[in-house]
Design an enzyme around this catalytic site. Structure first.
Site, PDB file in Angstrom:
ATOM      1  N   GLY A 283      29.070 109.007  51.879  1.00 60.09           N
ATOM      2  CA  GLY A 283      29.951 109.807  52.652  1.00 60.09           C
ATOM      3  C   GLY A 283      30.204 109.741  54.245  1.00 60.09           C
ATOM      4  N   VAL A 284      30.915 110.560  54.130  1.00 60.09           N
ATOM      5  CA  VAL A 284      31.130 111.182  55.628  1.00 60.09           C
ATOM      6  C   VAL A 284      30.143 111.655  56.695  1.00 60.09           C
ATOM      7  CG1 VAL A 284      33.616 110.380  55.438  1.00 60.09           C
ATOM      8  CG2 VAL A 284      32.740 112.925  55.062  1.00 60.09           C
ATOM      9  N   GLY A 285      30.493 111.853  57.898  1.00 65.39           N
ATOM     10  CA  GLY A 285      29.703 112.287  58.756  1.00 65.39           C
ATOM     11  C   GLY A 285      28.778 111.321  59.065  1.00 65.39           C
TER      12      GLY A 285
ATOM     13  N   GLU B 235      34.485 105.373  50.123  1.00 65.22           N
ATOM     14  CA  GLU B 235      35.698 105.947  49.515  1.00 65.22           C
ATOM     15  C   GLU B 235      36.277 105.588  50.691  1.00 65.22           C
ATOM     16  OE1 GLU B 235      35.098 109.720  47.853  1.00 65.22           O
ATOM     17  OE2 GLU B 235      33.701 108.976  48.994  1.00 65.22           O
TER      18      GLU B 235
ATOM     19  N   ASN C  88      32.862 121.506  52.682  1.00 61.63           N
ATOM     20  CA  ASN C  88      34.587 120.697  51.941  1.00 61.63           C
ATOM     21  C   ASN C  88      35.159 120.518  51.068  1.00 61.63           C
ATOM     22  OD1 ASN C  88      34.337 120.341  55.138  1.00 61.63           O
ATOM     23  ND2 ASN C  88      32.300 119.021  55.021  1.00 61.63           N
TER      24      ASN C  88
ATOM     25  N   GLY D 276      33.688 112.392  47.040  1.00 60.34           N
ATOM     26  CA  GLY D 276      33.980 111.773  45.406  1.00 60.34           C
ATOM     27  C   GLY D 276      31.962 111.544  45.367  1.00 60.34           C
TER      28      GLY D 276
HETATM   29  O1  0RQ Z   1      27.926 123.548  60.136  1.00 58.71           O
HETATM   30  O2  0RQ Z   1      29.785 122.318  61.365  1.00 58.71           O
HETATM   31  O3  0RQ Z   1      28.913 124.344  61.916  1.00 58.71           O
HETATM   32  O4  0RQ Z   1      27.420 122.627  62.756  1.00 58.71           O
HETATM   33  O5  0RQ Z   1      27.311 122.112  57.060  1.00 58.71           O
HETATM   34  O6  0RQ Z   1      26.197 119.608  58.435  1.00 58.71           O
HETATM   35  O7  0RQ Z   1      24.233 118.335  59.280  1.00 58.71           O
HETATM   36  O8  0RQ Z   1      26.713 117.978  59.872  1.00 58.71           O
HETATM   37  O9  0RQ Z   1      25.932 117.155  57.818  1.00 58.71           O
HETATM   38  O10 0RQ Z   1      28.602 116.723  58.398  1.00 58.71           O
HETATM   39  O11 0RQ Z   1      27.079 115.226  56.746  1.00 58.71           O
HETATM   40  O12 0RQ Z   1      28.041 117.398  56.120  1.00 58.71           O
HETATM   41  C1  0RQ Z   1      27.470 118.483  52.897  1.00 58.71           C
HETATM   42  C2  0RQ Z   1      29.020 119.447  53.997  1.00 58.71           C
HETATM   43  C3  0RQ Z   1      26.987 118.051  54.982  1.00 58.71           C
HETATM   44  C4  0RQ Z   1      29.268 117.103  53.006  1.00 58.71           C
HETATM   45  C5  0RQ Z   1      28.052 117.680  54.123  1.00 58.71           C
HETATM   46  C6  0RQ Z   1      26.134 123.134  57.910  1.00 58.71           C
HETATM   47  C7  0RQ Z   1      25.470 122.470  59.212  1.00 58.71           C
HETATM   48  C8  0RQ Z   1      27.348 121.859  59.602  1.00 58.71           C
HETATM   49  C9  0RQ Z   1      27.443 119.862  58.384  1.00 58.71           C
HETATM   50  P1  0RQ Z   1      28.403 122.860  61.904  1.00 58.71           P
HETATM   51  P2  0RQ Z   1      25.543 117.998  58.926  1.00 58.71           P
HETATM   52  P3  0RQ Z   1      27.794 116.438  57.310  1.00 58.71           P
HETATM   53  C10 0RQ Z   1      32.321 111.244  50.621  1.00 58.71           C
HETATM   54  C11 0RQ Z   1      31.470 111.934  49.804  1.00 58.71           C
HETATM   55  C12 0RQ Z   1      30.136 116.534  49.858  1.00 58.71           C
HETATM   56  C13 0RQ Z   1      32.066 115.708  50.191  1.00 58.71           C
HETATM   57  C14 0RQ Z   1      30.913 114.101  49.907  1.00 58.71           C
HETATM   58  C15 0RQ Z   1      29.974 117.385  52.762  1.00 58.71           C
HETATM   59  C16 0RQ Z   1      27.888 121.463  58.521  1.00 58.71           C
HETATM   60  O13 0RQ Z   1      28.450 115.688  53.579  1.00 58.71           O
HETATM   61  O14 0RQ Z   1      31.428 117.661  53.122  1.00 58.71           O
HETATM   62  O15 0RQ Z   1      29.469 113.768  49.842  1.00 58.71           O
HETATM   63  N1  0RQ Z   1      29.508 116.519  51.120  1.00 58.71           N
HETATM   64  N2  0RQ Z   1      31.719 113.044  50.178  1.00 58.71           N
HETATM   65  O16 0RQ Z   1      24.960 123.149  59.879  1.00 58.71           O
HETATM   66  C17 0RQ Z   1      24.826 126.649  55.679  1.00 58.71           C
HETATM   67  C18 0RQ Z   1      23.682 124.790  54.827  1.00 58.71           C
HETATM   68  C19 0RQ Z   1      23.703 123.867  55.359  1.00 58.71           C
HETATM   69  C20 0RQ Z   1      24.980 123.825  56.771  1.00 58.71           C
HETATM   70  C21 0RQ Z   1      24.775 122.048  56.503  1.00 58.71           C
HETATM   71  N3  0RQ Z   1      21.968 124.678  53.869  1.00 58.71           N
HETATM   72  N4  0RQ Z   1      23.867 126.131  54.632  1.00 58.71           N
HETATM   73  N5  0RQ Z   1      25.203 125.344  56.655  1.00 58.71           N
HETATM   74  N6  0RQ Z   1      24.875 123.232  57.128  1.00 58.71           N
HETATM   75  N7  0RQ Z   1      23.649 122.605  55.541  1.00 58.71           N
HETATM   76  C22 0RQ Z   1      33.506 112.039  50.867  1.00 58.71           C
HETATM   77  C23 0RQ Z   1      34.859 112.194  50.646  1.00 58.71           C
HETATM   78  O17 0RQ Z   1      34.628 112.119  49.482  1.00 58.71           O
HETATM   79  C24 0RQ Z   1      35.864 112.010  51.126  1.00 58.71           C
END
Ligand code: 0RQ
Length: 505
Positions: A268-270, A293, A383, A387
């Site tokens: 994934g991304v991030g 992806e 978001n 995928g």
């Molecule tokens: O918030 O930006 O305000 O700080 O979510 O969280 O911990 O930095 O982690 O960047 O890996 O994102 C699931 C969003 C995680 C991402 C998700 C808040 C947290 C932070 C980001 P801030 P982190 P990440 C390949 C596959 C779905 C699509 C996917 C995602 C922000 O992994 O979009 O997997 N996944 N695609 O504070 C409230 C909670 C939280 C929360 C995290 N439980 N409650 N806020 N956050 N957990 C790519 C493509 O398909 C294109």
């Protein structure tokens, strides 16, 4: 001859972005290129947003339906959201202005598995595509198009749209020519044939996109970079998560379930995904493959040092330094990277055949392993599913990762019941937080709950989760997947009311 536009007819169709945008009318369905901040049109959306704002100021309605590959950038999603110019948007997005409008209830957002978008469009589920706006690197003499830094759904958009607007971006490295693999073998049921990919490096299509030159109504020249997302260094939690995951992979190798070549990685991304990739480099792996992806900087480094021998994706999402590295060593990368259409990069048939190792982030998981990737408090979209579902359900291994708490500990990522479910308990094999890893394979629901609470929950939430589970074991209506239905979502309710999931005491 024009260096990037070598087709005489299309050369004659050059115009300004404003003139091209004026061909897009209220109510139209407009399909745009773009996947995770790469290869999106950079000029027409901005000009269109200006025209929408002018129309709104004159008291006229002007909104369109926008289809893309995945997330784009401020120059597309951002400007159209700020201009209040979208009535519908699909699929994955990550723009803050767009996210706000969606969560304020001001436009309809459809969150769709990325492998589904092209075929749903072909099936007619989203109606006609009026206009496609697609960024390309160049146009050949015969009218074929050199794809840009993402392929996404562009093949489908060019095939399906009534009219096509092309943005030829001279900032995109010309050296990308030849690195794409556009598959024209897709058909509609019941006439489908197997997708003939047996390894990530298999080429099954053509390096160019086809377009009917008659449909091209405008060609715009641009010279602007992609979103160029930079990365922060992995934090402690990300490093710990990566460490647990790498230990787990070693364990799988020792048990003989994987070899030291692993299986094709989807990442994934991030920040967590980046930390995992960085960890792989230190793990001594060589000659791995990726069927994924997005190629981010982290993946480029792994290709450079030989950790990854070949990567298939649909998009380059690189920082400025990443673009420089890629451009300087393009001959090296050309041998080791293919960009495909997203219906193929994410194809369930191929993901299942190759046995991908799916590594994705999550918002929260519940004690039984249902995963929420998309919605904070079950109602506010972050978001989109992207995928992750394409890979999680079909992969050899499906892993979901997150810090055990968010927002300074006010939110637990392990909850009694997920407030929204993207990946069901049947799709989740492994959960990882900085606390540890829960291997759910072969476990029944109650065994999963004990493992997740013990291994993944943060210590400050573990007693409350244990207490909930114990009482559910005693008082639940059914004892297969015990729940206290009136209480199961009370943690989220408390967060919505107080900003904190922890009980006041
Ligand atoms: O918030 O930006 O305000 O700080 O979510 O969280 O911990 O930095 O982690 O960047 O890996 O994102 C699931 C969003 C995680 C991402 C998700 C808040 C947290 C932070 C980001 P801030 P982190 P990440 C390949 C596959 C779905 C699509 C996917 C995602 C922000 O992994 O979009 O997997 N996944 N695609 O504070 C409230 C909670 C939280 C929360 C995290 N439980 N409650 N806020 N956050 N957990 C790519 C493509 O398909 C294109």
């Amino acid at each position: 001859m024009h260096e990037r536009i070598r087709h005489e007819g299309m050369l004659q169709k050059r115009m300004s972005a404003g003139e091209a945008a004026a061909l897009i009318r209220p109510g139209m369905t407009v399909a745009m290129s773009g996947f995770t901040g790469a290869g999106y049109p950079k000029a027409v959306p901005e000009a269109l947003a200006a025209q929408m704002e002018a129309a709104h100021a004159a008291g006229e309605d002007f909104k369109i339906k926008v289809l893309t590959g995945a997330s784009t950038a401020p120059e597309l999603d951002g400007v159209l959201a700020r201009a209040d110019g979208m009535e519908l948007r699909l699929p994955y997005m990550s723009d803050p202005a767009l996210r706000k409008r969606i969560n304020d209830g001001e436009l309809d957002y459809m969150d769709i598995h990325l492998s589904h978008v092209a075929q749903h469009t072909w099936f007619g589920f989203y109606g006609d595509v009026d206009v496609a706006v697609v960024e390309v690197v160049g146009i050949l003499e015969d009218g074929r198009l050199i794809p840009s830094s993402s392929v996404g759904n562009n093949k489908t958009w060019l095939d399906m749209a009534g009219k096509v607007i092309l943005e030829v971006n001279s900032r995109q490295p010309a050296a990308m020519e030849g690195m794409h693999d556009v598959y024209y073998g897709t058909a509609l049921p019941p006439n489908r044939k197997p997708v003939p990919i047996l390894t990530p490096s298999d080429r099954i299509g053509e390096p160019y996109l086809r377009v009917d030159p008659e449909k091209v109504v405008a060609v715009i020249e641009t010279d602007a970079p992609d979103r160029l997302s930079g990365f922060s260094a992995p934090d402690e939690a990300s490093k710990a998560i990566a460490g647990h995951l790498l230990e787990f992979l070693d364990h799988e190798i020792r048990r003989g379930r994987l070899t030291d070549r692993l299986l094709p990685l989807q990442s994934g991304v991030g920040n967590i995904a980046n930390a995992v990739l960085a960890g792989l480099a230190e793990g001594g792996y060589k000659g791995l493959t990726a069927y994924t992806e997005v190629i981010q900087d982290g993946m480029l480094h792994l290709i450079k040092d030989g950790t990854i021998g070949f990567a298939s994706a649909t998009s380059f999402s690189l920082s400025e330094a990443g673009v420089e590295e890629f451009t300087e060593n393009v001959d090296y990368y050309r041998e080791r990277i293919l960009l495909r259409t997203q219906e193929i990069s994410n194809h369930p048939e191929v993901v299942r055949r190759l046995g991908c190792i799916a590594l994705n982030g999550m918002i929260e998981a519940d004690i039984y392993g249902n995963v929420n990737s998309t919605h904070v408090a079950g109602t506010s979209v972050m978001n989109g599913i992207g995928g992750s579902g394409d890979f999680a359900r079909n992969g050899f291994l499906s892993v979901f990762m997150s810090p055990s708490v968010a927002k300074g500990g006010r939110i637990s990522a392990i909850v009694p019941m997920a407030s929204h479910v993207d990946h069901t308990e049947h799709d989740t094999m492994v959960l990882v937080t900085e606390q540890g890893i829960a291997d759910l394979r072969g476990l029944a629901p109650k065994q999963r709950a004990r493992t997740i609470i013990a291994n993944c929950a943060h210590p400050s939430y573990r007693p409350a989760l244990t207490d909930y589970f114990d009482r559910a074991l005693r008082d639940s209506y059914g004892k297969h997947t015990p729940h206290l239905l009136g209480e199961a979502l009370s943690w989220h309710e408390r967060f919505v009311q107080t900003g904190d999931m922890r009980p006041a005491s």
